[in-house]
Design a protein around this motif. Structure first.
Motif, PDB file in Angstrom:
ATOM      1  N   LEU A  96      35.920  34.026  33.808  1.00 27.13           N
ATOM      2  CA  LEU A  96      36.344  33.008  34.778  1.00 27.13           C
ATOM      3  C   LEU A  96      37.636  32.330  34.339  1.00 27.13           C
ATOM      4  CD1 LEU A  96      32.881  31.357  35.618  1.00 27.13           C
ATOM      5  CD2 LEU A  96      34.268  32.815  37.109  1.00 27.13           C
ATOM      6  N   GLN A  97      37.784  32.172  33.021  1.00 28.41           N
ATOM      7  CA  GLN A  97      38.957  31.430  32.538  1.00 28.41           C
ATOM      8  C   GLN A  97      40.276  32.163  32.770  1.00 28.41           C
ATOM      9  OE1 GLN A  97      37.203  30.434  28.810  1.00 28.41           O
ATOM     10  NE2 GLN A  97      36.449  28.460  29.569  1.00 28.41           N
ATOM     11  N   ARG A  98      40.203  33.405  33.223  1.00 25.89           N
ATOM     12  CA  ARG A  98      41.445  34.109  33.599  1.00 25.89           C
ATOM     13  C   ARG A  98      41.941  33.637  34.967  1.00 25.89           C
ATOM     14  NH1 ARG A  98      38.856  38.863  31.342  1.00 25.89           N
ATOM     15  NH2 ARG A  98      38.301  39.571  33.415  1.00 25.89           N
ATOM     16  N   HIS A  99      41.112  32.862  35.661  1.00 26.18           N
ATOM     17  CA  HIS A  99      41.448  32.406  37.023  1.00 26.18           C
ATOM     18  C   HIS A  99      41.539  30.882  37.052  1.00 26.18           C
ATOM     19  CE1 HIS A  99      40.421  36.449  38.484  1.00 26.18           C
ATOM     20  NE2 HIS A  99      39.436  36.386  37.617  1.00 26.18           N
ATOM     21  N   PRO A 100      42.352  30.344  37.965  1.00 26.99           N
ATOM     22  CA  PRO A 100      42.383  28.882  38.079  1.00 26.99           C
ATOM     23  C   PRO A 100      41.094  28.368  38.709  1.00 26.99           C
ATOM     24  CG  PRO A 100      43.759  29.897  39.773  1.00 26.99           C
ATOM     25  CD  PRO A 100      43.254  31.025  38.919  1.00 26.99           C
ATOM     26  N   ASP A 156      35.319  19.451  35.389  1.00 30.83           N
ATOM     27  CA  ASP A 156      36.589  19.409  34.658  1.00 30.83           C
ATOM     28  C   ASP A 156      37.008  20.800  34.174  1.00 30.83           C
ATOM     29  OD1 ASP A 156      35.112  20.033  32.411  1.00 30.83           O
ATOM     30  OD2 ASP A 156      35.890  18.392  31.186  1.00 30.83           O
ATOM     31  N   GLY A 157      36.212  21.824  34.475  1.00 34.90           N
ATOM     32  CA  GLY A 157      36.559  23.182  34.042  1.00 34.90           C
ATOM     33  C   GLY A 157      35.448  24.145  34.454  1.00 34.90           C
ATOM     34  N   TRP A 158      35.636  25.423  34.059  1.00 34.89           N
ATOM     35  CA  TRP A 158      34.679  26.456  34.474  1.00 34.89           C
ATOM     36  C   TRP A 158      33.285  26.252  33.882  1.00 34.89           C
ATOM     37  CZ3 TRP A 158      35.102  29.197  38.598  1.00 34.89           C
ATOM     38  CH2 TRP A 158      36.339  29.631  39.053  1.00 34.89           C
ATOM     39  N   ALA A 159      33.203  25.684  32.662  1.00 33.80           N
ATOM     40  CA  ALA A 159      31.872  25.516  32.051  1.00 33.80           C
ATOM     41  C   ALA A 159      31.030  24.571  32.904  1.00 33.80           C
ATOM     42  CB  ALA A 159      32.012  24.987  30.627  1.00 33.80           C
ATOM     43  N   GLY A 209      33.805  36.803  44.473  1.00 32.59           N
ATOM     44  CA  GLY A 209      35.041  37.346  45.032  1.00 32.59           C
ATOM     45  C   GLY A 209      36.187  37.457  44.032  1.00 32.59           C
ATOM     46  N   LEU A 210      36.025  36.960  42.846  1.00 29.34           N
ATOM     47  CA  LEU A 210      37.145  36.989  41.874  1.00 29.34           C
ATOM     48  C   LEU A 210      37.359  38.376  41.285  1.00 29.34           C
ATOM     49  CD1 LEU A 210      36.548  33.633  39.922  1.00 29.34           C
ATOM     50  CD2 LEU A 210      38.357  34.127  41.590  1.00 29.34           C
TER      51      LEU A 210
END
Ligand SMILES: NC(=O)c1ccc[n+]([C@@H]2O[C@H](COP(=O)([O-])OP(=O)(O)OC[C@H]3O[C@@H](n4cnc5c(N)ncnc54)[C@H](OP(=O)(O)O)[C@@H]3O)[C@@H](O)[C@H]2O)c1
Length: 316
Positions: free
Chosen positions: A245-249, A260-263, A315-316
């Protein structure tokens, strides 16, 4: 109110609602306060269906991350993760005799922090012989340095027919508060269902996250129907989910639910399912444990938002 009346009233409250129902700051002076001393909110909680005891939506796993051997610096780092966890209002720590030295790392950390009265200790029995279950449980208890466990789970259903009677007998004798079973990665869900249908268990633990959603079809509805608490393990697929996920905004609309983030995005998706009692992310990082506990704060996604979150990630 006179002091004696106040004590009696607190005692009644304690007995009626259980230890966890009291405000975290009553029990743990640091809970609800950031390290800076600034007041922060206590984490949101969910009741354990069989008793109504409230548990914070986010707990702490210990597989791999706490199996750090006897390295002094690594063990100190684990203690600091636990300290930050309790300061943020955390309670449930999950472990197993399968996790190498994790149990002894937890026991040492609890003793050093003085958190034995605050922790909700969730351990497992993991041995092929029912007769050897009690000995393993006693050794685990010694490693955790606690008088008793809150929850014991049959790990990965290993010899569950033999271990469950032991756990129910411990519960009846007041030597254990809750009984559960575990699985992960979608394994043996049919058998999990049948045990949920036929045995008076309090907890079931299984993998549930943004990509592993098999449990939604039958097990999570069954847990609600039968009044069984659900612990979601592998919330980040051992970290791989977050690394992807962190490869995407982060989508801008994640701000609507205070991520505040993906986690936090991943954890809020899990703990907002109405059948889920808590998620137990594992971490070796103080910054990460604070971030993860933050998922139990602020707005939680509703059903429409949960759908949007899952569709976005698919969808990512
Ligand atoms: N059958 C069973 O009973 C069973 C099976 C599997 C798991 N479990 C339980 O569930 C727990 C959780 O599952 P898991 O350990 O497989 O994996 P997980 O919690 O899905 O992922 C852990 C990984 O995520 C990383 N992480 C944690 N918080 C993060 C954050 N905020 N940002 C970025 N990375 C983060 C950690 O790295 P860092 O150390 O760098 O933070 C770690 O590598 C286990 O520890 C165990 O207690 C039970």
């Amino acid at each position: 109110m006179a002091a004696s009346q106040r004590t009696a009233s607190l005692r009644r409250e304690f007995l009626k609602r259980g230890l966890a129902a009291l405000a975290p700051s009553t029990l743990w002076p640091g809970a609800g306060h950031a390290q800076s001393g600034a007041a922060t909110a206590a984490p949101a909680t969910r009741p354990v269906p069989s008793t109504g005891e409230q548990l914070p939506l986010v707990g702490l796993g210990s597989w791999i991350t706490f199996n750090v051997g006897n390295d002094r610096a690594a063990r100190d780092a684990c203690t600091e993760v636990m300290r930050a966890f309790f300061e943020a209002g955390g309670r449930m720590i999950d472990s197993s005799p399968m996790y190498g030295l994790s149990q002894s790392v937890i026991g040492e950390g609890l003793a050093r922090i003085g958190a034995a009265a605050r922790v909700f200790a969730a351990d497992k029995v993991w041995i092929g012989s029912g007769a050897r279950g009690p000995g393993q449980i006693e050794e685990s208890r010694r490693l955790w340095r606690l008088p008793r466990f809150d929850l014991l789970q049959v790990h990965n259903l290993l010899a569950w027919e033999e271990h469950l009677p032991t756990l129910f007998a411990m519960k009846a004798a007041g030597r254990l508060r809750y009984v559960g079973i575990t699985t992960s990665e979608g394994r043996r869900h049919r058998e999990i269902e049948s045990i949920m249908q036929s045995q008076p268990i309090d907890f079931v633990q299984l993998s549930y996250n943004l990509l592993d959603r098999d449990a939604e079809d039958r097990i999570l509805p069954l847990a609600r129907e039968r009044g069984i608490a659900v612990i979601a393990n592998r919330p980040f697929r051992e970290g791989a989910l977050l690394r992807g996920l962190q490869r995407h905004p982060l989508p801008p609309w994640a701000a609507e639910i205070g991520c505040d983030g993906w986690a936090q995005f991943a954890l809020k998706f899990i703990v907002s399912h109405p059948a889920v009692t808590c998620a137990i992310p594992a971490t070796s990082s103080v910054a990460h444990v604070r971030q993860n506990m933050g998922a139990a704060l602020g707005r939680q996604p509703d059903a429409a938002m949960r759908k949007r979150m899952a569709a976005h990630v698919e969808g990512l």
